[in-house]
Design a protein around this motif. Structure first.
Motif, PDB file in Angstrom:
ATOM      1  N   UNK A  43       0.860  -1.180   0.000  1.00  0.00           N
ATOM      2  CA  UNK A  43       0.000   0.000   0.000  1.00  0.00           C
ATOM      3  C   UNK A  43       0.895   1.229   0.000  1.00  0.00           C
ATOM      4  N   UNK A  44       0.780   2.009  -1.046  1.00  0.00           N
ATOM      5  CA  UNK A  44       1.545   3.253  -1.186  1.00  0.00           C
ATOM      6  C   UNK A  44       0.532   4.376  -1.057  1.00  0.00           C
ATOM      7  N   UNK A  45       0.129   4.647   0.164  1.00  0.00           N
ATOM      8  CA  UNK A  45      -1.011   5.505   0.449  1.00  0.00           C
ATOM      9  C   UNK A  45      -0.578   6.911   0.828  1.00  0.00           C
ATOM     10  N   UNK A  46      -1.012   7.877   0.028  1.00  0.00           N
ATOM     11  CA  UNK A  46      -0.727   9.293   0.270  1.00  0.00           C
ATOM     12  C   UNK A  46       0.776   9.528   0.422  1.00  0.00           C
ATOM     13  N   UNK A  47       1.555   8.846  -0.402  1.00  0.00           N
ATOM     14  CA  UNK A  47       3.008   9.001  -0.327  1.00  0.00           C
ATOM     15  C   UNK A  47       3.692   9.026  -1.686  1.00  0.00           C
ATOM     16  N   UNK A  48       3.059   8.495  -2.708  1.00  0.00           N
ATOM     17  CA  UNK A  48       3.706   8.427  -4.015  1.00  0.00           C
ATOM     18  C   UNK A  48       4.068   9.825  -4.522  1.00  0.00           C
ATOM     19  N   UNK A  74      -1.468  -1.044  -4.182  1.00  0.00           N
ATOM     20  CA  UNK A  74      -2.641  -0.179  -4.092  1.00  0.00           C
ATOM     21  C   UNK A  74      -2.246   1.120  -3.411  1.00  0.00           C
ATOM     22  N   UNK A  75      -3.080   2.140  -3.603  1.00  0.00           N
ATOM     23  CA  UNK A  75      -2.763   3.393  -2.948  1.00  0.00           C
ATOM     24  C   UNK A  75      -3.694   4.524  -3.307  1.00  0.00           C
ATOM     25  N   UNK A  76      -3.297   5.679  -2.859  1.00  0.00           N
ATOM     26  CA  UNK A  76      -4.078   6.901  -2.989  1.00  0.00           C
ATOM     27  C   UNK A  76      -3.123   8.062  -3.182  1.00  0.00           C
ATOM     28  N   UNK A  77      -3.525   9.026  -3.980  1.00  0.00           N
ATOM     29  CA  UNK A  77      -2.764  10.263  -4.147  1.00  0.00           C
ATOM     30  C   UNK A  77      -3.728  11.364  -4.571  1.00  0.00           C
ATOM     31  N   UNK A  78      -3.202  12.522  -4.864  1.00  0.00           N
ATOM     32  CA  UNK A  78      -4.043  13.631  -5.289  1.00  0.00           C
ATOM     33  C   UNK A  78      -3.600  14.130  -6.663  1.00  0.00           C
ATOM     34  N   UNK A  79      -4.502  14.814  -7.326  1.00  0.00           N
ATOM     35  CA  UNK A  79      -4.201  15.457  -8.601  1.00  0.00           C
ATOM     36  C   UNK A  79      -3.738  16.870  -8.289  1.00  0.00           C
ATOM     37  N   UNK A 112      -4.220  -2.763 -14.383  1.00  0.00           N
ATOM     38  CA  UNK A 112      -4.138  -1.478 -13.682  1.00  0.00           C
ATOM     39  C   UNK A 112      -5.524  -0.852 -13.652  1.00  0.00           C
ATOM     40  N   UNK A 113      -5.911  -0.354 -12.499  1.00  0.00           N
ATOM     41  CA  UNK A 113      -7.168   0.366 -12.356  1.00  0.00           C
ATOM     42  C   UNK A 113      -6.889   1.640 -11.570  1.00  0.00           C
ATOM     43  N   UNK A 114      -7.181   2.779 -12.178  1.00  0.00           N
ATOM     44  CA  UNK A 114      -7.061   4.071 -11.500  1.00  0.00           C
ATOM     45  C   UNK A 114      -8.431   4.731 -11.586  1.00  0.00           C
ATOM     46  N   UNK A 115      -8.968   5.143 -10.451  1.00  0.00           N
ATOM     47  CA  UNK A 115     -10.220   5.890 -10.493  1.00  0.00           C
ATOM     48  C   UNK A 115     -10.087   7.123  -9.631  1.00  0.00           C
ATOM     49  N   UNK A 125      -7.006  10.447  -6.494  1.00  0.00           N
ATOM     50  CA  UNK A 125      -6.793   9.280  -7.340  1.00  0.00           C
ATOM     51  C   UNK A 125      -6.545   8.067  -6.449  1.00  0.00           C
ATOM     52  N   UNK A 126      -7.150   6.941  -6.823  1.00  0.00           N
ATOM     53  CA  UNK A 126      -6.964   5.672  -6.123  1.00  0.00           C
ATOM     54  C   UNK A 126      -6.485   4.665  -7.158  1.00  0.00           C
ATOM     55  N   UNK A 127      -5.604   3.765  -6.759  1.00  0.00           N
ATOM     56  CA  UNK A 127      -5.069   2.843  -7.758  1.00  0.00           C
ATOM     57  C   UNK A 127      -4.853   1.449  -7.212  1.00  0.00           C
ATOM     58  N   UNK A 128      -4.997   0.491  -8.139  1.00  0.00           N
ATOM     59  CA  UNK A 128      -4.630  -0.901  -7.923  1.00  0.00           C
ATOM     60  C   UNK A 128      -3.841  -1.344  -9.138  1.00  0.00           C
ATOM     61  N   UNK A 129      -2.815  -2.151  -8.900  1.00  0.00           N
ATOM     62  CA  UNK A 129      -2.030  -2.687 -10.001  1.00  0.00           C
ATOM     63  C   UNK A 129      -1.548  -4.082  -9.619  1.00  0.00           C
ATOM     64  N   UNK A 130      -1.649  -5.011 -10.559  1.00  0.00           N
ATOM     65  CA  UNK A 130      -1.276  -6.396 -10.285  1.00  0.00           C
ATOM     66  C   UNK A 130      -1.153  -7.165 -11.598  1.00  0.00           C
TER      67      UNK A 130
END
Length: 137
Positions: A43-48, A74-79, A112-115, A125-130
């Motif tokens: 989880x790379x949450x609010x850090x990428x 998975x993770x979260x970031x902002x635009x 990859x899913x980014x929504x 932005x929220x993301x999953x990748x696998x």
């Protein structure tokens, strides 16, 4: 579970307030000291956004090597803001869109899913990748 941060205050706070037998907190900078092991989920949450474009690209390879074959990043970031100013001064790179974030994930992962969620004062932005299955696919 291993939780990593390069800020000693963050690690001390987590150890004090969120201690559990299945969680280990480590003081580490993932650019130079990624935790050893193989993980089902990173989880790379609010850090990428705290890394440069070059660092993000390099870290993707390092994270991918530590995931199980079905593991998920998975993770979260902002635009970035519409005026082009950073939301926080210490952010290195704020993403311009879902596609901008996806371009870092797609070279490393088959799925990859980014929504996004858009609010008047914040664009998330929220993301999953696998290489395996990911949520909502």
């Amino acid at each position: 579970m291993v939780s990593v941060d390069f800020d000693p205050k963050a690690i001390a706070y987590a150890n004090k307030h969120f201690r559990a037998p299945n969680i280990r907190y480590e003081l580490a900078d993932i650019r130079t000291n990624m935790p050893d092991g193989v993980f089902d989920n990173v989880v790379w949450d609010a850090a990428i956004e705290h890394f440069t474009e070059t660092e993000i690209t390099e870290l993707m390879s390092s994270i991918k090597r530590r995931l199980t074959p079905e593991g998920i990043l998975s993770g979260f970031t902002i635009v970035e803001r519409l005026d082009g100013k950073k939301s926080l001064s210490h952010h290195e790179y704020e993403f311009k869109s879902k596609d901008d974030l996806a371009r870092f994930l797609e070279p490393h992962f088959n799925n990859v899913n980014v929504f996004e969620t858009v609010y008047p004062d914040r664009h998330n932005l929220y993301f999953w990748a696998s290489d395996g299955a990911i949520p909502f696919r």
